[in-house]
Design an enzyme around this catalytic site. Structure first.
Site, short mmCIF file in Angstrom:
data_model
loop_
_atom_site.label_atom_id
_atom_site.label_comp_id
_atom_site.label_asym_id
_atom_site.label_seq_id
_atom_site.Cartn_x
_atom_site.Cartn_y
_atom_site.Cartn_z
N HIS A 36 0.84 -1.21 0.00
CA HIS A 36 0.00 0.00 0.00
C HIS A 36 0.88 1.26 0.00
O HIS A 36 0.61 2.22 -0.72
CB HIS A 36 -0.86 0.04 1.26
CG HIS A 36 -1.86 -1.07 1.38
ND1 HIS A 36 -1.79 -2.03 2.37
CD2 HIS A 36 -2.95 -1.39 0.65
CE1 HIS A 36 -2.80 -2.87 2.25
NE2 HIS A 36 -3.53 -2.52 1.20
N ASP A 149 -3.76 -7.06 -7.70
CA ASP A 149 -5.17 -7.39 -7.99
C ASP A 149 -5.39 -7.06 -9.47
O ASP A 149 -6.01 -6.06 -9.81
CB ASP A 149 -6.09 -6.56 -7.10
CG ASP A 149 -5.83 -6.83 -5.63
OD1 ASP A 149 -6.52 -7.68 -5.06
OD2 ASP A 149 -4.92 -6.20 -5.05
N ARG A 186 -4.13 -10.00 4.05
CA ARG A 186 -4.60 -11.31 4.51
C ARG A 186 -3.44 -12.23 4.94
O ARG A 186 -3.69 -13.26 5.54
CB ARG A 186 -5.43 -12.00 3.42
CG ARG A 186 -6.78 -11.33 3.21
CD ARG A 186 -7.71 -12.11 2.29
NE ARG A 186 -9.06 -11.60 2.32
CZ ARG A 186 -9.57 -10.75 1.43
NH1 ARG A 186 -8.85 -10.31 0.43
NH2 ARG A 186 -10.82 -10.35 1.55
P1 AMP Z 1 -6.53 -3.67 -0.48
O1 AMP Z 1 -6.34 -2.90 0.78
O2 AMP Z 1 -6.13 -5.10 -0.37
O3 AMP Z 1 -7.90 -3.46 -1.09
O4 AMP Z 1 -5.51 -3.05 -1.53
C1 AMP Z 1 -5.51 -1.68 -1.83
C2 AMP Z 1 -4.61 -1.44 -3.02
O5 AMP Z 1 -3.29 -1.88 -2.72
C3 AMP Z 1 -5.04 -2.20 -4.27
O6 AMP Z 1 -4.87 -1.36 -5.40
C4 AMP Z 1 -4.10 -3.38 -4.31
O7 AMP Z 1 -3.87 -3.88 -5.61
C5 AMP Z 1 -2.83 -2.75 -3.75
N1 AMP Z 1 -1.93 -3.76 -3.21
C6 AMP Z 1 -2.22 -4.73 -2.30
N2 AMP Z 1 -1.15 -5.52 -2.11
C7 AMP Z 1 -0.17 -5.05 -2.91
C8 AMP Z 1 1.18 -5.45 -3.17
N3 AMP Z 1 1.73 -6.49 -2.58
N4 AMP Z 1 1.88 -4.74 -4.08
C9 AMP Z 1 1.33 -3.68 -4.71
N5 AMP Z 1 0.07 -3.25 -4.51
C10 AMP Z 1 -0.67 -3.92 -3.62
#
Ligand code: AMP
Length: 279
Positions: A36, A149, A186
Protein backbone atom coordinates in the site's frame (compact mmCIF):
# COMPACT_ATOMS: atom_id res chain seq x y z
CA UNK A 1 -2.28 14.91 7.91
CA UNK A 2 -6.02 15.47 8.13
CA UNK A 3 -8.37 12.62 8.95
CA UNK A 4 -11.79 12.99 7.38
CA UNK A 5 -14.62 10.63 8.26
CA UNK A 6 -17.58 12.35 6.61
CA UNK A 7 -18.39 11.76 2.93
CA UNK A 8 -19.88 15.22 2.38
CA UNK A 9 -16.97 16.96 4.12
CA UNK A 10 -14.40 15.06 2.03
CA UNK A 11 -16.19 15.95 -1.19
CA UNK A 12 -16.47 19.61 -0.20
CA UNK A 13 -12.73 19.79 0.53
CA UNK A 14 -11.88 18.09 -2.77
CA UNK A 15 -14.14 20.27 -4.90
CA UNK A 16 -12.30 23.31 -3.49
CA UNK A 17 -8.83 21.74 -3.85
CA UNK A 18 -9.49 20.72 -7.44
CA UNK A 19 -9.62 24.33 -8.61
CA UNK A 20 -5.87 24.78 -8.11
CA UNK A 21 -4.29 21.40 -7.31
CA UNK A 22 -3.87 17.93 -8.79
CA UNK A 23 -5.33 15.23 -6.53
CA UNK A 24 -4.29 11.58 -6.33
CA UNK A 25 -6.25 8.93 -4.45
CA UNK A 26 -5.04 5.58 -3.14
CA UNK A 27 -8.06 3.41 -2.28
CA UNK A 28 -7.36 0.74 0.36
CA UNK A 29 -9.12 -1.42 2.90
CA UNK A 30 -6.56 -0.63 5.59
CA UNK A 31 -4.26 -2.99 7.56
CA UNK A 32 -1.61 -1.23 5.53
CA UNK A 33 1.67 -2.83 4.45
CA UNK A 34 4.57 -1.80 2.23
CA UNK A 35 2.56 -2.67 -0.90
CA UNK A 36 0.00 0.00 0.00
CA UNK A 37 2.76 2.44 0.95
CA UNK A 38 4.43 1.98 -2.44
CA UNK A 39 1.18 3.18 -4.01
CA UNK A 40 1.22 6.25 -1.77
CA UNK A 41 4.78 7.09 -2.88
CA UNK A 42 3.74 6.85 -6.54
CA UNK A 43 0.75 9.12 -5.79
CA UNK A 44 3.02 11.69 -4.19
CA UNK A 45 5.16 11.85 -7.33
CA UNK A 46 2.09 12.39 -9.52
CA UNK A 47 -0.01 14.94 -7.66
CA UNK A 48 0.01 17.91 -5.28
CA UNK A 49 -2.44 16.40 -2.81
CA UNK A 50 -2.63 12.73 -1.82
CA UNK A 51 -5.70 11.16 -0.27
CA UNK A 52 -5.54 7.62 1.10
CA UNK A 53 -8.94 6.06 1.62
CA UNK A 54 -9.43 3.33 4.19
CA UNK A 55 -12.76 1.60 3.85
CA UNK A 56 -13.53 -2.09 4.22
CA UNK A 57 -16.23 -2.08 1.58
CA UNK A 58 -18.98 -4.50 2.64
CA UNK A 59 -20.51 -4.79 -0.84
CA UNK A 60 -17.45 -6.51 -2.30
CA UNK A 61 -17.55 -9.35 0.23
CA UNK A 62 -19.70 -12.43 -0.32
CA UNK A 63 -21.92 -13.86 2.42
CA UNK A 64 -19.41 -16.49 3.51
CA UNK A 65 -16.31 -14.33 3.17
CA UNK A 66 -14.09 -12.65 5.76
CA UNK A 67 -15.80 -9.22 6.10
CA UNK A 68 -16.41 -9.64 9.85
CA UNK A 69 -12.85 -10.65 10.60
CA UNK A 70 -11.04 -8.53 7.99
CA UNK A 71 -7.99 -7.01 9.80
CA UNK A 72 -8.28 -3.47 11.17
CA UNK A 73 -5.36 -1.45 12.48
CA UNK A 74 -6.40 2.19 12.52
CA UNK A 75 -3.62 3.29 14.84
CA UNK A 76 -0.87 1.51 12.88
CA UNK A 77 -2.29 2.70 9.56
CA UNK A 78 -2.37 6.35 10.64
CA UNK A 79 1.17 6.12 11.97
CA UNK A 80 2.45 4.73 8.66
CA UNK A 81 0.61 7.36 6.62
CA UNK A 82 1.70 10.15 8.98
CA UNK A 83 5.34 9.19 8.46
CA UNK A 84 4.85 9.48 4.71
CA UNK A 85 3.21 12.90 5.20
CA UNK A 86 0.03 11.97 3.40
CA UNK A 87 -2.30 14.99 3.11
CA UNK A 88 -5.68 13.38 3.82
CA UNK A 89 -6.89 10.05 5.13
CA UNK A 90 -10.52 9.41 4.29
CA UNK A 91 -12.13 6.84 6.57
CA UNK A 92 -15.86 6.88 5.92
CA UNK A 93 -18.47 4.84 7.78
CA UNK A 94 -20.54 2.26 5.96
CA UNK A 95 -23.82 4.06 6.70
CA UNK A 96 -22.40 7.23 5.16
CA UNK A 97 -21.16 5.45 1.99
CA UNK A 98 -24.35 3.39 1.69
CA UNK A 99 -27.16 5.42 3.24
CA UNK A 100 -30.62 3.96 3.64
CA UNK A 101 -32.27 3.51 0.27
CA UNK A 102 -28.95 3.24 -1.61
CA UNK A 103 -29.73 1.23 -4.76
CA UNK A 104 -27.12 1.74 -7.48
CA UNK A 105 -24.83 -1.05 -8.64
CA UNK A 106 -22.09 -0.58 -11.22
CA UNK A 107 -21.47 -3.68 -13.28
CA UNK A 108 -18.49 -3.98 -15.62
CA UNK A 109 -19.45 -6.98 -17.69
CA UNK A 110 -16.85 -9.09 -19.50
CA UNK A 111 -13.64 -8.42 -17.55
CA UNK A 112 -15.46 -9.16 -14.30
CA UNK A 113 -16.14 -12.70 -15.47
CA UNK A 114 -13.81 -15.61 -14.73
CA UNK A 115 -10.93 -15.75 -12.24
CA UNK A 116 -11.94 -13.98 -9.00
CA UNK A 117 -15.26 -13.02 -10.60
CA UNK A 118 -16.25 -16.70 -10.74
CA UNK A 119 -15.22 -17.60 -7.22
CA UNK A 120 -16.51 -14.36 -5.72
CA UNK A 121 -19.89 -13.59 -7.33
CA UNK A 122 -20.80 -9.92 -7.00
CA UNK A 123 -17.28 -8.97 -5.87
CA UNK A 124 -16.42 -6.76 -8.84
CA UNK A 125 -19.81 -5.02 -8.79
CA UNK A 126 -18.97 -4.06 -5.21
CA UNK A 127 -15.50 -2.92 -6.23
CA UNK A 128 -16.67 -0.93 -9.28
CA UNK A 129 -19.43 0.77 -7.30
CA UNK A 130 -17.21 1.81 -4.40
CA UNK A 131 -14.36 2.95 -6.67
CA UNK A 132 -16.73 5.11 -8.71
CA UNK A 133 -18.03 6.62 -5.46
CA UNK A 134 -14.49 7.27 -4.18
CA UNK A 135 -13.53 8.93 -7.47
CA UNK A 136 -16.62 11.16 -7.30
CA UNK A 137 -16.02 12.06 -3.66
CA UNK A 138 -12.30 12.81 -4.06
CA UNK A 139 -12.48 14.39 -7.53
CA UNK A 140 -9.13 12.75 -8.22
CA UNK A 141 -6.91 13.40 -11.23
CA UNK A 142 -4.97 10.19 -10.51
CA UNK A 143 -5.95 6.93 -8.83
CA UNK A 144 -3.29 4.35 -7.98
CA UNK A 145 -4.01 0.60 -7.99
CA UNK A 146 -1.72 -2.38 -7.51
CA UNK A 147 -1.10 -5.02 -10.18
CA UNK A 148 -1.40 -7.55 -7.35
CA UNK A 149 -5.17 -7.39 -7.99
CA UNK A 150 -4.77 -7.58 -11.75
CA UNK A 151 -8.39 -8.31 -12.62
CA UNK A 152 -9.53 -5.49 -10.35
CA UNK A 153 -7.18 -3.15 -12.21
CA UNK A 154 -8.67 -4.24 -15.54
CA UNK A 155 -12.22 -3.75 -14.23
CA UNK A 156 -11.38 -0.25 -13.06
CA UNK A 157 -9.61 0.69 -16.30
CA UNK A 158 -12.72 -0.43 -18.21
CA UNK A 159 -15.06 1.44 -15.84
CA UNK A 160 -13.10 4.68 -16.21
CA UNK A 161 -12.91 4.37 -19.98
CA UNK A 162 -16.56 3.32 -20.48
CA UNK A 163 -17.97 6.04 -18.24
CA UNK A 164 -15.58 8.82 -19.39
CA UNK A 165 -14.34 9.47 -15.87
CA UNK A 166 -11.65 12.20 -15.99
CA UNK A 167 -9.05 10.33 -13.93
CA UNK A 168 -5.77 8.65 -14.88
CA UNK A 169 -5.45 5.12 -13.53
CA UNK A 170 -1.88 4.35 -12.53
CA UNK A 171 -0.86 0.68 -12.20
CA UNK A 172 1.74 -0.09 -9.53
CA UNK A 173 4.08 -3.13 -9.47
CA UNK A 174 3.55 -5.94 -6.96
CA UNK A 175 5.59 -5.56 -3.77
CA UNK A 176 6.87 -8.87 -2.38
CA UNK A 177 8.59 -10.15 0.74
CA UNK A 178 12.23 -11.08 0.22
CA UNK A 179 11.26 -14.73 -0.24
CA UNK A 180 8.74 -13.87 -2.95
CA UNK A 181 5.40 -13.87 -1.10
CA UNK A 182 3.26 -11.01 -2.41
CA UNK A 183 2.36 -8.64 0.43
CA UNK A 184 -1.29 -8.82 1.39
CA UNK A 185 -3.35 -7.72 4.38
CA UNK A 186 -4.60 -11.31 4.51
CA UNK A 187 -1.06 -12.70 5.06
CA UNK A 188 -1.53 -11.93 8.73
CA UNK A 189 -4.12 -14.73 8.93
CA UNK A 190 -1.41 -17.29 8.05
CA UNK A 191 0.26 -19.50 10.68
CA UNK A 192 4.03 -20.01 10.34
CA UNK A 193 3.47 -23.31 8.54
CA UNK A 194 0.87 -21.83 6.22
CA UNK A 195 3.17 -18.90 5.48
CA UNK A 196 5.80 -21.39 4.26
CA UNK A 197 3.23 -23.28 2.18
CA UNK A 198 1.97 -20.03 0.66
CA UNK A 199 5.35 -19.52 -1.01
CA UNK A 200 4.37 -22.05 -3.66
CA UNK A 201 2.31 -19.35 -5.37
CA UNK A 202 5.19 -17.00 -6.16
CA UNK A 203 7.61 -19.90 -6.67
CA UNK A 204 5.29 -21.56 -9.18
CA UNK A 205 4.78 -18.35 -11.14
CA UNK A 206 8.54 -17.84 -11.32
CA UNK A 207 9.02 -21.41 -12.58
CA UNK A 208 6.45 -20.87 -15.31
CA UNK A 209 8.20 -17.69 -16.43
CA UNK A 210 11.56 -19.49 -16.47
CA UNK A 211 10.11 -22.35 -18.51
CA UNK A 212 8.78 -19.91 -21.09
CA UNK A 213 12.20 -18.39 -21.78
CA UNK A 214 12.74 -18.69 -25.53
CA UNK A 215 9.96 -21.25 -25.95
CA UNK A 216 6.38 -21.07 -27.22
CA UNK A 217 4.92 -23.07 -24.34
CA UNK A 218 1.17 -23.71 -24.41
CA UNK A 219 -1.14 -22.36 -21.71
CA UNK A 220 -1.97 -25.95 -20.76
CA UNK A 221 1.72 -26.68 -20.18
CA UNK A 222 2.21 -23.46 -18.18
CA UNK A 223 -0.67 -24.47 -15.94
CA UNK A 224 0.86 -27.91 -15.46
CA UNK A 225 4.30 -26.49 -14.60
CA UNK A 226 2.64 -24.36 -11.94
CA UNK A 227 0.66 -27.26 -10.51
CA UNK A 228 3.65 -29.65 -10.55
CA UNK A 229 5.44 -27.68 -7.87
CA UNK A 230 2.41 -27.39 -5.53
CA UNK A 231 3.27 -29.14 -2.26
CA UNK A 232 1.16 -32.22 -1.56
CA UNK A 233 -0.60 -30.85 1.46
CA UNK A 234 -4.35 -30.91 1.99
CA UNK A 235 -4.23 -27.39 3.45
CA UNK A 236 -3.74 -26.12 -0.12
CA UNK A 237 -6.70 -25.90 -2.45
CA UNK A 238 -6.26 -24.37 -5.88
CA UNK A 239 -9.04 -21.98 -6.88
CA UNK A 240 -7.72 -21.17 -10.36
CA UNK A 241 -4.61 -21.05 -12.53
CA UNK A 242 -5.31 -18.97 -15.64
CA UNK A 243 -3.17 -17.85 -18.55
CA UNK A 244 -4.48 -14.71 -20.20
CA UNK A 245 -3.37 -11.99 -22.55
CA UNK A 246 -2.56 -9.19 -20.10
CA UNK A 247 -3.78 -6.53 -22.53
CA UNK A 248 -7.01 -7.99 -23.87
CA UNK A 249 -7.68 -10.18 -20.80
CA UNK A 250 -8.70 -13.01 -23.13
CA UNK A 251 -7.54 -16.63 -22.66
CA UNK A 252 -4.11 -17.30 -24.13
CA UNK A 253 -3.29 -20.45 -26.09
CA UNK A 254 0.48 -20.03 -26.05
CA UNK A 255 3.18 -17.92 -24.44
CA UNK A 256 3.10 -14.40 -25.90
CA UNK A 257 6.19 -12.36 -25.11
CA UNK A 258 5.57 -9.48 -22.72
CA UNK A 259 1.83 -10.06 -22.63
CA UNK A 260 1.49 -13.39 -20.83
CA UNK A 261 -0.44 -13.06 -17.60
CA UNK A 262 -0.49 -16.08 -15.33
CA UNK A 263 -2.95 -15.41 -12.51
CA UNK A 264 -3.48 -17.79 -9.62
CA UNK A 265 -5.67 -18.06 -6.54
CA UNK A 266 -5.52 -20.69 -3.83
CA UNK A 267 -6.69 -21.39 -0.34
CA UNK A 268 -3.96 -21.99 2.20
CA UNK A 269 -5.86 -23.23 5.22
CA UNK A 270 -8.72 -20.75 5.63
CA UNK A 271 -6.95 -17.94 3.80
CA UNK A 272 -7.55 -17.23 0.13
CA UNK A 273 -4.49 -15.76 -1.56
CA UNK A 274 -3.95 -14.42 -5.09
CA UNK A 275 -0.84 -13.70 -7.09
CA UNK A 276 0.16 -13.16 -10.74
CA UNK A 277 3.03 -12.51 -13.08
CA UNK A 278 3.16 -10.78 -16.46
CA UNK A 279 6.07 -11.71 -18.72
P1 AMP B 1 -6.53 -3.67 -0.48
O1 AMP B 1 -6.34 -2.90 0.78
O2 AMP B 1 -6.13 -5.10 -0.37
O3 AMP B 1 -7.90 -3.46 -1.09
O4 AMP B 1 -5.51 -3.05 -1.53
C1 AMP B 1 -5.51 -1.68 -1.83
C2 AMP B 1 -4.61 -1.44 -3.02
O5 AMP B 1 -3.29 -1.88 -2.72
C3 AMP B 1 -5.04 -2.20 -4.27
O6 AMP B 1 -4.87 -1.36 -5.40
C4 AMP B 1 -4.10 -3.38 -4.31
O7 AMP B 1 -3.87 -3.88 -5.61
C5 AMP B 1 -2.83 -2.75 -3.75
N1 AMP B 1 -1.93 -3.76 -3.21
C6 AMP B 1 -2.22 -4.73 -2.30
N2 AMP B 1 -1.15 -5.52 -2.11
C7 AMP B 1 -0.17 -5.05 -2.91
C8 AMP B 1 1.18 -5.45 -3.17
N3 AMP B 1 1.73 -6.49 -2.58
N4 AMP B 1 1.88 -4.74 -4.08
C9 AMP B 1 1.33 -3.68 -4.71
N5 AMP B 1 0.07 -3.25 -4.51
C10 AMP B 1 -0.67 -3.92 -3.62
Amino acid sequence: MKIIRSVSQMQKICLALKKTRKIAVVPTMGALHDGHLSLVKIAQKKADVVIVTIFVNPTQFGKNEDLAKYPHDEKGDLQKLGKLKVDYVFMPKSWDMYPKNFQTVVSVEKVSRGLCGSSRPGHFEGVATVVLKLLQITQSDFAIFGKKDFQQLKVIERLVSDLNIPVKIVAAPIVREEDGLALSSRNRYLSDDERKLALFLSRGLKRVQEACRGQKITAKRMRQIFLDQKPKNNKIKIDYVECLDSTTFKPLQKYLRGQTLVAVAAWVGKTRLIDNRVF
